[in-house]
Design a protein around this motif. Structure first.
Motif, PDB file in Angstrom:
ATOM      1  N   GLN A   1      11.132  35.349   0.493  1.00  9.53           N
ATOM      2  CA  GLN A   1      10.363  35.239   1.699  1.00  9.53           C
ATOM      3  C   GLN A   1      11.053  34.203   2.872  1.00  9.53           C
ATOM      4  O   GLN A   1      11.193  34.414   3.970  1.00  9.53           O
ATOM      5  N   TRP A   2      11.876  33.152   2.550  1.00  8.57           N
ATOM      6  CA  TRP A   2      12.424  32.350   3.284  1.00  8.57           C
ATOM      7  C   TRP A   2      13.557  33.022   4.193  1.00  8.57           C
ATOM      8  O   TRP A   2      13.634  32.858   5.419  1.00  8.57           O
ATOM      9  N   LEU A   3      14.346  33.869   3.418  1.00 10.48           N
ATOM     10  CA  LEU A   3      15.458  34.454   4.088  1.00 10.48           C
ATOM     11  C   LEU A   3      14.623  35.522   5.190  1.00 10.48           C
ATOM     12  O   LEU A   3      15.421  35.801   6.147  1.00 10.48           O
ATOM     13  N   ARG A   4      13.687  36.094   4.835  1.00  6.73           N
ATOM     14  CA  ARG A   4      13.098  37.200   5.676  1.00  6.73           C
ATOM     15  C   ARG A   4      12.439  36.453   6.836  1.00  6.73           C
ATOM     16  O   ARG A   4      12.508  36.932   7.995  1.00  6.73           O
ATOM     17  N   LYS A   5      11.633  35.178   6.625  1.00  8.95           N
ATOM     18  CA  LYS A   5      11.044  34.573   7.749  1.00  8.95           C
ATOM     19  C   LYS A   5      11.878  33.575   8.775  1.00  8.95           C
ATOM     20  O   LYS A   5      11.650  33.340   9.838  1.00  8.95           O
ATOM     21  N   GLU A   6      12.838  32.906   8.090  1.00  9.05           N
ATOM     22  CA  GLU A   6      13.664  31.682   8.669  1.00  9.05           C
ATOM     23  C   GLU A   6      14.654  32.571   9.612  1.00  9.05           C
ATOM     24  O   GLU A   6      15.519  33.479   9.266  1.00  9.05           O
ATOM     25  N   LEU A   7      14.520  32.116  10.983  1.00  6.93           N
ATOM     26  CA  LEU A   7      15.399  32.725  12.136  1.00  6.93           C
ATOM     27  C   LEU A   7      16.979  32.081  11.900  1.00  6.93           C
ATOM     28  O   LEU A   7      17.784  33.419  12.016  1.00  6.93           O
ATOM     29  N   ASP A   8      17.155  31.353  11.310  1.00  2.58           N
ATOM     30  CA  ASP A   8      18.332  30.698  11.033  1.00  2.58           C
ATOM     31  C   ASP A   8      18.828  30.192   9.659  1.00  2.58           C
ATOM     32  O   ASP A   8      18.777  28.915   9.620  1.00  2.58           O
ATOM     33  N   PRO A   9      18.707  30.929   8.474  1.00  2.00           N
ATOM     34  CA  PRO A   9      18.786  30.245   7.320  1.00  2.00           C
ATOM     35  C   PRO A   9      20.196  29.946   6.885  1.00  2.00           C
ATOM     36  O   PRO A   9      21.250  30.445   7.541  1.00  2.00           O
ATOM     37  N   SER A  10      20.380  28.390   6.507  1.00  2.63           N
ATOM     38  CA  SER A  10      21.592  28.015   6.484  1.00  2.63           C
ATOM     39  C   SER A  10      21.665  27.041   5.276  1.00  2.63           C
ATOM     40  O   SER A  10      20.507  26.739   4.667  1.00  2.63           O
ATOM     41  N   TRP A  11      22.825  26.791   4.553  1.00  4.01           N
ATOM     42  CA  TRP A  11      22.940  26.103   3.425  1.00  4.01           C
ATOM     43  C   TRP A  11      22.461  24.708   3.778  1.00  4.01           C
ATOM     44  O   TRP A  11      21.768  23.853   2.848  1.00  4.01           O
ATOM     45  N   ASP A  12      22.852  24.162   5.150  1.00  2.92           N
ATOM     46  CA  ASP A  12      22.385  22.892   5.274  1.00  2.92           C
ATOM     47  C   ASP A  12      20.855  22.508   5.330  1.00  2.92           C
ATOM     48  O   ASP A  12      20.307  21.637   4.932  1.00  2.92           O
ATOM     49  N   LYS A  13      20.121  23.670   5.561  1.00  2.00           N
ATOM     50  CA  LYS A  13      18.658  23.459   5.348  1.00  2.00           C
ATOM     51  C   LYS A  13      18.195  23.355   4.068  1.00  2.00           C
ATOM     52  O   LYS A  13      17.257  22.715   3.548  1.00  2.00           O
ATOM     53  N   ILE A  14      18.933  24.221   2.964  1.00  2.00           N
ATOM     54  CA  ILE A  14      18.510  24.155   1.795  1.00  2.00           C
ATOM     55  C   ILE A  14      18.926  22.712   0.989  1.00  2.00           C
ATOM     56  O   ILE A  14      18.194  22.062   0.583  1.00  2.00           O
ATOM     57  N   ILE A  15      20.168  22.251   1.411  1.00  2.00           N
ATOM     58  CA  ILE A  15      20.714  20.847   1.080  1.00  2.00           C
ATOM     59  C   ILE A  15      19.603  19.814   1.382  1.00  2.00           C
ATOM     60  O   ILE A  15      19.257  18.723   0.661  1.00  2.00           O
TER      61      ILE A  15
ATOM     62  N   ALA B   1      16.535  20.091   2.401  1.00  2.00           N
ATOM     63  CA  ALA B   1      15.285  20.079   1.509  1.00  2.00           C
ATOM     64  C   ALA B   1      15.370  19.525   0.341  1.00  2.00           C
ATOM     65  O   ALA B   1      14.552  19.013  -0.262  1.00  2.00           O
ATOM     66  N   LEU B   2      16.555  19.718  -0.610  1.00  2.00           N
ATOM     67  CA  LEU B   2      16.817  19.370  -2.020  1.00  2.00           C
ATOM     68  C   LEU B   2      16.727  17.793  -1.884  1.00  2.00           C
ATOM     69  O   LEU B   2      16.437  17.423  -2.847  1.00  2.00           O
ATOM     70  N   LYS B   3      17.075  17.303  -0.805  1.00  2.00           N
ATOM     71  CA  LYS B   3      17.278  15.829  -0.818  1.00  2.00           C
ATOM     72  C   LYS B   3      16.009  15.227  -0.487  1.00  2.00           C
ATOM     73  O   LYS B   3      15.868  14.047  -0.732  1.00  2.00           O
ATOM     74  N   THR B   4      14.842  15.589  -0.188  1.00  2.00           N
ATOM     75  CA  THR B   4      13.587  15.011   0.089  1.00  2.00           C
ATOM     76  C   THR B   4      12.964  14.491  -1.048  1.00  2.00           C
ATOM     77  O   THR B   4      13.178  14.989  -2.412  1.00  2.00           O
TER      78      THR B   4
END
Length: 130
Positions: A96-110, A112-115
Motif C-alpha cells: 500500500q505504501w509503495l502504491r500511495k507514496e509519491l516518492d518512496p525512498s529508503w531514507d523514509k523507511i530508515i 520511520a524505523l528510527k522513531t
C-alpha cells in the motif's frame, strides 16, 4: 565543408567512430543500471522491503505504517484481512505504501524505523550501511 574532398570521407569515418563509442557506453549503462545504487538511493522494491525490513519486524509493522503516513483505518483492515500474520501484514502495508507514496525512498523507511514508536535503530543502522 568538412571532408567534402573528392574520394575522401574522413569526417564520415570519425562520425561513425563517435557513434560507436556512444552506443557502447549506453550498452554498459543498460547492462548494469544499479552499479552504484546503495540502499539509500533508488526506490525500494516490495521484495527488498520484505527481505531487508519485514523479516525483522513483528507487531511494529503497524507503527511503521503510521510513520509512513498510512491511514490507521487501512492498517486495521490489513490486520483483519491477513489473520494478524505479521509478515503478511507487513507485505500488504509495504504494498500500500509503495502504491500511495509519491516518492518512496529508503531514507523514509530508515527515518520511520528510527522513531520512538517503531524503535528499530539497529535495523535502521544496518540499512544505512548497505
Amino acid at each position: 565543408g568538412a571532408g567534402v574532398v573528392e574520394g575522401q570521407s574522413w569526417s564520415h569515418a570519425a562520425g561513425s567512430e563517435a557513434g560507436h563509442n556512444e552506443r557502447e557506453s549506453q550498452d554498459k549503462i543498460r547492462q548494469n543500471p544499479g552499479v552504484a545504487a546503495s540502499t539509500q538511493h533508488g526506490v525500494p522494491t516490495l521484495k527488498d522491503l520484505m527481505e531487508k525490513v519485514a523479516v525483522h519486524l513483528s507487531d511494529e509493522w503497524q507503527q511503521l505504517g503510521i510513520q509512513l503516513n498510512l491511514d490507521q483505518e487501512l492498517l486495521r483492515r490489513i490486520e483483519l484481512n491477513t489473520t494478524r500474520d505479521p509478515l503478511g501484514c507487513c507485505r500488504e502495508m509495504f504494498n500500500q505504501w509503495l502504491r500511495k507514496e509519491l516518492d518512496p525512498s529508503w531514507d523514509k523507511i530508515i527515518k520511520a524505523l528510527k522513531t520512538q514508536s517503531v524503535d528499530q535503530p539497529r535495523l535502521a543502522r544496518d540499512l544505512e550501511e548497505q
